[in-house]
Scaffold this motif. Sequence first.
Motif, PDB file in Angstrom:
ATOM      1  N   ASN A  36     -26.488   6.845  -6.742  1.00 20.76           N
ATOM      2  CA  ASN A  36     -27.535   6.129  -5.841  1.00 20.76           C
ATOM      3  C   ASN A  36     -27.582   6.861  -4.549  1.00 20.76           C
ATOM      4  O   ASN A  36     -26.277   6.797  -3.896  1.00 20.76           O
ATOM      5  N   LEU A  37     -28.458   7.318  -3.975  1.00 23.13           N
ATOM      6  CA  LEU A  37     -28.743   7.485  -2.413  1.00 23.13           C
ATOM      7  C   LEU A  37     -29.519   6.400  -2.190  1.00 23.13           C
ATOM      8  O   LEU A  37     -30.692   6.363  -2.413  1.00 23.13           O
ATOM      9  N   VAL A  38     -29.293   5.772  -0.883  1.00 19.57           N
ATOM     10  CA  VAL A  38     -29.876   4.814  -0.434  1.00 19.57           C
ATOM     11  C   VAL A  38     -30.044   4.968   1.076  1.00 19.57           C
ATOM     12  O   VAL A  38     -29.253   5.041   1.902  1.00 19.57           O
ATOM     13  N   GLY A  45     -30.737  -4.424   4.926  1.00 26.30           N
ATOM     14  CA  GLY A  45     -29.986  -5.090   3.638  1.00 26.30           C
ATOM     15  C   GLY A  45     -29.271  -4.148   2.737  1.00 26.30           C
ATOM     16  O   GLY A  45     -29.121  -4.127   1.658  1.00 26.30           O
ATOM     17  N   LYS A  46     -28.982  -3.028   3.323  1.00 24.30           N
ATOM     18  CA  LYS A  46     -28.116  -2.000   2.575  1.00 24.30           C
ATOM     19  C   LYS A  46     -26.936  -2.611   2.031  1.00 24.30           C
ATOM     20  O   LYS A  46     -26.607  -2.255   0.924  1.00 24.30           O
ATOM     21  N   SER A  47     -25.981  -3.326   3.004  1.00 26.30           N
ATOM     22  CA  SER A  47     -24.675  -3.801   2.439  1.00 26.30           C
ATOM     23  C   SER A  47     -24.554  -4.353   1.065  1.00 26.30           C
ATOM     24  O   SER A  47     -23.666  -4.326   0.284  1.00 26.30           O
ATOM     25  N   ILE A  48     -25.636  -5.325   0.780  1.00 26.50           N
ATOM     26  CA  ILE A  48     -26.003  -6.081  -0.294  1.00 26.50           C
ATOM     27  C   ILE A  48     -25.887  -5.152  -1.601  1.00 26.50           C
ATOM     28  O   ILE A  48     -25.371  -5.670  -2.544  1.00 26.50           O
ATOM     29  N   CYS A  49     -26.438  -4.037  -1.439  1.00 23.92           N
ATOM     30  CA  CYS A  49     -26.639  -3.158  -2.450  1.00 23.92           C
ATOM     31  C   CYS A  49     -25.314  -2.842  -3.306  1.00 23.92           C
ATOM     32  O   CYS A  49     -25.350  -2.276  -4.434  1.00 23.92           O
ATOM     33  N   TYR A  50     -23.962  -2.800  -2.481  1.00 22.84           N
ATOM     34  CA  TYR A  50     -22.834  -2.514  -3.042  1.00 22.84           C
ATOM     35  C   TYR A  50     -21.978  -3.733  -3.037  1.00 22.84           C
ATOM     36  O   TYR A  50     -20.989  -3.931  -3.798  1.00 22.84           O
ATOM     37  N   ASN A 161     -15.459  14.413  -8.448  1.00 25.12           N
ATOM     38  CA  ASN A 161     -14.681  15.277  -9.482  1.00 25.12           C
ATOM     39  C   ASN A 161     -13.470  14.531 -10.170  1.00 25.12           C
ATOM     40  O   ASN A 161     -13.212  14.651 -11.392  1.00 25.12           O
ATOM     41  N   ARG A 162     -12.836  13.742  -9.546  1.00 24.36           N
ATOM     42  CA  ARG A 162     -11.692  13.113  -9.881  1.00 24.36           C
ATOM     43  C   ARG A 162     -12.151  11.602 -10.677  1.00 24.36           C
ATOM     44  O   ARG A 162     -11.534  11.281 -11.545  1.00 24.36           O
ATOM     45  N   PHE A 163     -13.258  11.071 -10.162  1.00 23.93           N
ATOM     46  CA  PHE A 163     -13.763   9.817 -11.143  1.00 23.93           C
ATOM     47  C   PHE A 163     -15.116  10.119 -11.432  1.00 23.93           C
ATOM     48  O   PHE A 163     -16.067   9.502 -10.979  1.00 23.93           O
ATOM     49  N   PRO A 164     -15.455  11.167 -12.340  1.00 20.38           N
ATOM     50  CA  PRO A 164     -16.658  11.387 -12.884  1.00 20.38           C
ATOM     51  C   PRO A 164     -17.272  10.229 -13.517  1.00 20.38           C
ATOM     52  O   PRO A 164     -18.596  10.238 -13.539  1.00 20.38           O
ATOM     53  N   THR A 165     -16.635   9.313 -14.130  1.00 20.45           N
ATOM     54  CA  THR A 165     -17.389   8.280 -14.899  1.00 20.45           C
ATOM     55  C   THR A 165     -17.665   7.011 -13.891  1.00 20.45           C
ATOM     56  O   THR A 165     -18.534   5.884 -14.217  1.00 20.45           O
ATOM     57  N   THR A 166     -16.940   7.252 -12.690  1.00 17.35           N
ATOM     58  CA  THR A 166     -17.348   5.790 -11.857  1.00 17.35           C
ATOM     59  C   THR A 166     -18.714   6.062 -10.959  1.00 17.35           C
ATOM     60  O   THR A 166     -18.754   7.179 -10.433  1.00 17.35           O
ATOM     61  N   PRO A 167     -19.732   5.146 -10.937  1.00 18.22           N
ATOM     62  CA  PRO A 167     -20.741   5.421 -10.225  1.00 18.22           C
ATOM     63  C   PRO A 167     -20.646   5.497  -8.714  1.00 18.22           C
ATOM     64  O   PRO A 167     -19.536   4.882  -8.253  1.00 18.22           O
ATOM     65  N   MET A 168     -21.399   6.211  -8.001  1.00 12.77           N
ATOM     66  CA  MET A 168     -21.047   6.346  -6.612  1.00 12.77           C
ATOM     67  C   MET A 168     -22.343   6.260  -5.895  1.00 12.77           C
ATOM     68  O   MET A 168     -23.841   6.472  -6.270  1.00 12.77           O
ATOM     69  N   ILE A 169     -22.373   5.396  -4.684  1.00 10.03           N
ATOM     70  CA  ILE A 169     -23.626   5.143  -4.019  1.00 10.03           C
ATOM     71  C   ILE A 169     -23.349   5.440  -2.457  1.00 10.03           C
ATOM     72  O   ILE A 169     -22.187   5.078  -1.722  1.00 10.03           O
ATOM     73  N   ALA A 170     -24.234   6.138  -2.100  1.00  9.90           N
ATOM     74  CA  ALA A 170     -24.341   6.784  -0.916  1.00  9.90           C
ATOM     75  C   ALA A 170     -25.372   6.005   0.143  1.00  9.90           C
ATOM     76  O   ALA A 170     -26.411   5.855  -0.233  1.00  9.90           O
ATOM     77  N   LEU A 171     -24.922   5.488   1.355  1.00 11.03           N
ATOM     78  CA  LEU A 171     -26.045   4.667   2.012  1.00 11.03           C
ATOM     79  C   LEU A 171     -26.139   5.125   3.583  1.00 11.03           C
ATOM     80  O   LEU A 171     -25.107   5.613   3.998  1.00 11.03           O
ATOM     81  N   THR A 172     -27.269   5.200   3.986  1.00 12.89           N
ATOM     82  CA  THR A 172     -27.479   5.501   5.536  1.00 12.89           C
ATOM     83  C   THR A 172     -28.603   5.058   5.972  1.00 12.89           C
ATOM     84  O   THR A 172     -29.638   4.784   5.259  1.00 12.89           O
ATOM     85  N   ALA A 173     -28.791   4.790   7.182  1.00 13.87           N
ATOM     86  CA  ALA A 173     -29.869   4.048   7.793  1.00 13.87           C
ATOM     87  C   ALA A 173     -31.020   5.313   8.380  1.00 13.87           C
ATOM     88  O   ALA A 173     -32.111   4.938   8.306  1.00 13.87           O
TER      89      ALA A 173
END
Length: 705
Positions: A36-38, A45-50, A161-173
């Motif tokens: 996800n890109l947030v 309230g970005k922080s609560i998302c992770y 690449n190292r954790f292909p099955t781990t979901p990633m969430i990128a956040l910015t204002a």
Amino acid sequence: MEDTRVLHTLKEYFGYDSFRPLQKKIIDSVFAGKDNLVIMPTGGGKSICYQLPAILLPEITLVISPLIALMKDQVDGLTANGIPAAFLNSSQTESQQQEIFKKIDSKELKLLYVAPESLQFVDRFMTDGKISLIAVDEAHCISSWGHDFRPAYTQLGYLKNRFPTTPMIALTATADKATREDICRQLNIPTAKKHIASFDRKNLSLDVRAGIKRFEQITNFVKTRKKESGIIYCLSRKNTEEIAEKLQRKGFEAEAYHAGLPAEKRIEIQDNFINDHSKIICATIAFGMGIDKSNIRWVIHYNMPKNLEGYYQEIGRAGRDGLPSDTLLFHSYADVVQLQKFASNSGNEEVQLAKLDRMKQYSEALSCRRKILLSYFGELKQEDCGNCDICKNPPQFFNGTVIAQKALSCIFRLKENEPITLVIDVLRGSQNEAVFSKNYQQIKTFGIGKDISWHHWQQYIIQLINLGYVEIAFHRGNNLQLTSMAKNVLFEGEKVQLAEVPDRKKLKRREENIVEENSSDNSLFEKLRQLRLKIAREEEIPAYLIFNDATLKEMEKSRPMTDDEFLQINGVGRQKMQDYGYEFIKEIIAFSKAKRTNKKRKKSNTYKATLNLLNEGLSLEEIAQKRELAITTIYSHLAKLYAENEAVDPLKYISKADFKAIEKAKAELKNPEGLKVYFEHFEGAIDYGSIRLALTVLEKQEAEV
């Protein structure tokens, strides 16, 4: 994940009964194992998302964060909420780090914050399956298109690449379209679900002024807000100290904050501000990231920021509680020169200079500033906001549809491949190498705008950008591109209102006059502003639709006391004079009496001239003709003379029937404000002059009882 369990966790650990817009959707996507890109504004309230998923996921959540201070604030907040979290960075001792490693091994931690430079410290613990979620906070730092590029962030692409099955969430204002694409590409999450919250912070007023006598203007601004917290952002450390010291000498609670201070001192200053022990912080942009103070009521930019992303993020620190808050930006040519020097030392000079130019265009804009900010982040609005300096004091507009069509058509025929300078050259039919080398003299739009100067074309195209019809592709050589709204103008007959481009010399004089503003609660300007607000609420319309601030300032300066004088004020037309003139003139006269302000003003001689002619036996119509004034003005003179106890008899000039009718209406209508109410009550049968005269007599009779 069950909704009831998620909601229970939200209430249990964060104290909220419900989610804000987008939060639940993002959290569900994380639980579904998706990337996800947030993009969510400060305070959204970005922080609560992770942080909330981290509590419920089986393994640890790894959070990449750029600043030690930011990590500490987040971890302190989580710990206070009963959530096991820690941060790891190079400032810690080896024993402190070993303690954290033990907690990781024993699965005692739910969140671990790490700076990108410190990832090697936890590398041996990171194996696929041991990490449930990777969160990249302040994700714009990875992009050279972004406003706060940090080279250390560019190594983060290996995580996926190292954790292909781990979901990633990128956040910015804050991230424009180019930066969003770059974040996903560099983090290797091309299919990430994009969640973009509204950037519209309606509670923030936006005001921009020329950087003339800045400290004087700041003093006037803050002295009416002594009980409120605010931040003054400066480019240099020296400025933060100078302004803080000057404010202290004037009795304000102000402190300076910058990276040159010892860490303990910075922490102390920050804590004082957060806890309301000090009201004003004069700071470089090092201050504010991650601070969760909700009652910051105002933000001032002493200098122009280097781009709109940074500006938006910094003003976003005001009014996080949703209550009305003010922002004020000063801009000057000196700021631009300084920021150009900074950009020339950056790794992506061309992009930074283009973004600085966009910031400059915002500062000099003639259209609603909120629409400019929102369109920059891809959010297109049709309506003006009514809560910025342009909306409150609008320029003169004209039907600019044909000009807009020419510009948009030219951009289209240039295949959206050229920057603003070349677009203008083609519109004006310029005979130069840049045009001829690409055979642009052959296209249909070549020379269709030769009757408009280069400067005017530049201003009109900037307005089209600011209005959301055109956008700058920073990642494609700063070329101009059409937005989805442009087709409405080109093909569907939508009209475009453009602002008249002001004369540069007049504009400079007008900006210099701003410093003359008197913010005293007892000033005539404030009295008129309060009257305007009262009428606006009664009529349920925005205050600026009655009179804008410039008009009130001119009233304060000229103090018109007759209809004729009132009509000379810029912004007062006949209808507004009839609708509101009586009340505003009454307020001005009352203020002048109370202050005993120059009773022998030159203009007041006009009443004496009317009195002399009355004493000679002339009728009101004859006086009006002799003095070349409107009959309503002579009626207002008569009312003024009677109110000031001159030997005149107003009842000679009103029929008994009309006087009785007005007296009865005054009682029945329960003392309504304004002549318009009476005029409409009598359906125009009794003129404004007679109404004004009768009310003056009645008010004086009541006062004498």
